[in-house]
Design a protein around this motif. Structure first.
Motif, mmCIF file in Angstrom:
data_model
loop_
_atom_site.group_PDB
_atom_site.id
_atom_site.type_symbol
_atom_site.label_atom_id
_atom_site.label_comp_id
_atom_site.label_asym_id
_atom_site.label_seq_id
_atom_site.Cartn_x
_atom_site.Cartn_y
_atom_site.Cartn_z
ATOM 1 N N ALA A 53 -2.227 1.580 -7.821
ATOM 2 C CA ALA A 53 -1.159 2.569 -7.983
ATOM 3 C C ALA A 53 -0.192 2.117 -9.066
ATOM 4 O O ALA A 53 0.325 2.934 -9.842
ATOM 5 C CB ALA A 53 -0.420 2.763 -6.661
ATOM 6 N N ARG A 54 0.036 0.786 -9.100
ATOM 7 C CA ARG A 54 0.983 0.243 -10.088
ATOM 8 C C ARG A 54 0.695 -1.245 -10.234
ATOM 9 O O ARG A 54 0.308 -1.924 -9.274
ATOM 10 C CB ARG A 54 2.425 0.470 -9.635
ATOM 11 N N PRO A 66 7.144 12.808 0.516
ATOM 12 C CA PRO A 66 6.873 11.778 -0.487
ATOM 13 C C PRO A 66 8.182 11.293 -1.128
ATOM 14 O O PRO A 66 8.994 12.096 -1.584
ATOM 15 C CB PRO A 66 5.990 12.493 -1.511
ATOM 16 N N VAL A 67 8.344 9.971 -1.156
ATOM 17 C CA VAL A 67 9.548 9.353 -1.710
ATOM 18 C C VAL A 67 9.120 8.388 -2.810
ATOM 19 O O VAL A 67 8.210 7.580 -2.613
ATOM 20 C CB VAL A 67 10.336 8.586 -0.623
ATOM 21 N N ASP A 68 9.758 8.498 -3.991
ATOM 22 C CA ASP A 68 9.467 7.554 -5.069
ATOM 23 C C ASP A 68 9.703 6.130 -4.572
ATOM 24 O O ASP A 68 10.726 5.839 -3.932
ATOM 25 C CB ASP A 68 10.359 7.829 -6.277
ATOM 26 N N LEU A 69 8.749 5.230 -4.877
ATOM 27 C CA LEU A 69 8.811 3.852 -4.390
ATOM 28 C C LEU A 69 9.214 2.920 -5.526
ATOM 29 O O LEU A 69 8.391 2.546 -6.358
ATOM 30 C CB LEU A 69 7.449 3.438 -3.825
ATOM 31 N N ALA A 83 4.544 6.037 -8.296
ATOM 32 C CA ALA A 83 4.162 5.550 -6.969
ATOM 33 C C ALA A 83 5.111 6.117 -5.922
ATOM 34 O O ALA A 83 6.331 6.126 -6.110
ATOM 35 C CB ALA A 83 4.200 4.033 -6.936
ATOM 36 N N THR A 84 4.542 6.602 -4.830
ATOM 37 C CA THR A 84 5.354 7.164 -3.750
ATOM 38 C C THR A 84 4.888 6.606 -2.411
ATOM 39 O O THR A 84 3.772 6.103 -2.268
ATOM 40 C CB THR A 84 5.259 8.702 -3.697
ATOM 41 N N LEU A 127 0.839 -1.187 0.000
ATOM 42 C CA LEU A 127 0.000 0.000 0.000
ATOM 43 C C LEU A 127 0.878 1.242 0.000
ATOM 44 O O LEU A 127 1.665 1.459 0.917
ATOM 45 C CB LEU A 127 -0.911 0.003 1.230
ATOM 46 N N CYS A 128 0.761 2.044 -1.035
ATOM 47 C CA CYS A 128 1.534 3.282 -1.126
ATOM 48 C C CYS A 128 0.575 4.471 -1.158
ATOM 49 O O CYS A 128 -0.636 4.332 -0.956
ATOM 50 C CB CYS A 128 2.463 3.259 -2.334
ATOM 51 N N ASP A 129 1.097 5.667 -1.401
ATOM 52 C CA ASP A 129 0.267 6.868 -1.334
ATOM 53 C C ASP A 129 -0.873 6.854 -2.344
ATOM 54 O O ASP A 129 -1.960 7.381 -2.079
ATOM 55 C CB ASP A 129 1.132 8.116 -1.574
ATOM 56 N N GLN A 130 -0.654 6.272 -3.514
ATOM 57 C CA GLN A 130 -1.637 6.336 -4.596
ATOM 58 C C GLN A 130 -2.599 5.141 -4.603
ATOM 59 O O GLN A 130 -3.517 5.109 -5.407
ATOM 60 C CB GLN A 130 -0.919 6.405 -5.957
ATOM 61 N N GLY A 131 -2.375 4.168 -3.734
ATOM 62 C CA GLY A 131 -3.199 2.969 -3.726
ATOM 63 C C GLY A 131 -2.317 1.747 -3.553
ATOM 64 O O GLY A 131 -1.240 1.813 -2.969
#
Length: 394
Positions: A198-199, A225-228, A217-218, A165-169
């Motif tokens: 998210a991805r 916010p950090v790129d994941l 995705a972050t 689970l990341c910031d975008q979903g």
């Protein structure tokens, strides 16, 4: 002869004072002469229908009081193996249904697909129809994925399903699958859009290939916010991450220049004040941290560095008054040897393996450090897995 269960062994069995083991027993239970267990005051009704077959949990039958004692005993026992003692604080437990990442397995079951965790000590997959540890956003995808996977599985082979689970979903990665042709590609995009992923990435034997990612995705760490990157390490729960960050801040308090070693995406680097050096072997991971530090104007220098092959030596450590260590399960024996010979006044050590932590702690203590305290964190609820943060000082 009946005997009371007095403790829980490392793998989750109940143990009597004479050393008799009993599965699914809790402290306070009575192990009867015929081998059956009479439940006691710390024995609870497991909440999940899949327990104890599912390997995701080993201790759902144990209440929180006994579970906290078990976590303390794990740390104390590991330290005692190396002749060490420490002030072990009351463990922090992450609530149920808060795990934000999971690795599941999928396999054909007739015309359908079984999807879930492996059975305890087995390669058999327990088909998941409820889960009391996963975030609801992750569990909500189990049934849809069970319908998607039949067209992607290769023969009778098993596939891996990683959910984060990341910031975008939800970030979904499928491993050991095959998606060929336009129809398969369109079905994947339709699935991703319908479930607002998210991805979505696939590994067909040549590494992960992103098939859907409408925006990068972050994951947000300490407000940044950090790129994941696909497959990057993330603490299992936000709650557990917060507990570990708080402990690291306390252990490193007063440091004006800190080295964050095995820094990952910056879980701790982004939470600490002052000048920082972050070192990490994962190229994509350290690039994500560097980019996040620049966007947020954080004074963090980064090094793409394998600390097993090239640990910071005593000379390089001389400029730091604090060090954070968060190594993999194998520990940090090479880096700890250099720290033991350094003059760094304070160390925060985060570990997911009490055995290698205790081994490394022995080296640090022999080098002149003392263990100020240890904070256990149970973010893998009802499992035998344990995280901890410890403070060392000269």
């Amino acid at each position: 002869m009946s005997e009371p269960i007095v403790r829980i062994a490392a793998r989750g069995d109940g143990v009597t004072a004479t050393g008799r083991h009993a599965t699914l027993a809790a402290p306070g239970d009575l192990l009867l002469a015929d081998g059956t267990v009479e439940p006691g005051s710390h024995h609870q009704v497991p909440p999940c229908r899949h327990f104890p077959e599912c390997g995701g949990c080993q201790l759902q039958h144990v209440d929180d009081v006994a579970y906290r004692v078990y976590l303390v005993d794990r740390v104390a026992g590991a330290l005692a193996q190396h002749g060490l003692e420490a002030d072990i604080r009351t463990p922090h437990l992450s609530p149920p249904r808060t795990r934000r990442r999971a690795s599941l397995r999928a396999v054909r079951a007739g015309k359908a697909v079984a999807l879930g965790f492996n059975a305890e000590r087995s390669h058999q997959i327990v088909d998941m129809h409820e889960c009391h540890v996963l975030r609801p956003e992750l569990f909500a995808l189990v049934a849809p994925l069970r319908k998607l996977l039949p067209s992607l599985l290769v023969g009778r082979g098993a596939a891996g399903v990683r959910l984060v689970l990341c910031d975008q979903g939800v970030d979904v990665a499928l491993e050991g699958v095959r998606a060929e042709g336009l129809a398969a590609a369109e079905a994947l995009i339709d699935f991703a859009e319908r479930h607002r992923l998210a991805r979505l990435a696939l590994d067909q034997g040549y590494g992960l290939e992103t098939r859907f990612e409408p925006v990068p995705a972050t994951v947000t760490l300490s407000g940044v916010p950090v790129d994941l990157p696909a497959g990057a390490f993330l603490q299992a729960t936000e709650d557990g991450e917060a507990a570990l960050v708080q402990a690291v801040r306390e252990a490193a308090e007063g440091a004006t220049r800190t080295a964050d070693l095995f820094a990952g995406l910056g879980t701790f680097a982004l939470a600490l004040p002052g000048q920082l050096l972050a070192a990490e072997a994962g190229r994509d991971t350290i690039l994500s941290l560097l980019s996040a530090a620049r966007r947020s104007d954080r004074p963090i220098q980064t090094q793409h560095r394998d600390l097993y092959r090239r640990p910071l030596d005593a000379g390089e450590l001389a400029g730091f008054d604090g060090v954070v260590l968060d190594p993999p399960r194998a520990g940090a024996v090479e880096q700890v040897a250099q720290l033991a010979g350094s003059a760094v006044p304070r160390i925060a050590y985060v570990s997911c393996n009490p055995a290698t932590f205790a081994r490394d702690a022995r080296v640090l203590v022999d080098g002149g450090y003392r263990i100020a305290w240890v904070q256990p964190v149970g973010q893998f609820r009802w499992s035998t897995h344990i995280e901890l943060a410890a403070a060392f000082a000269r």
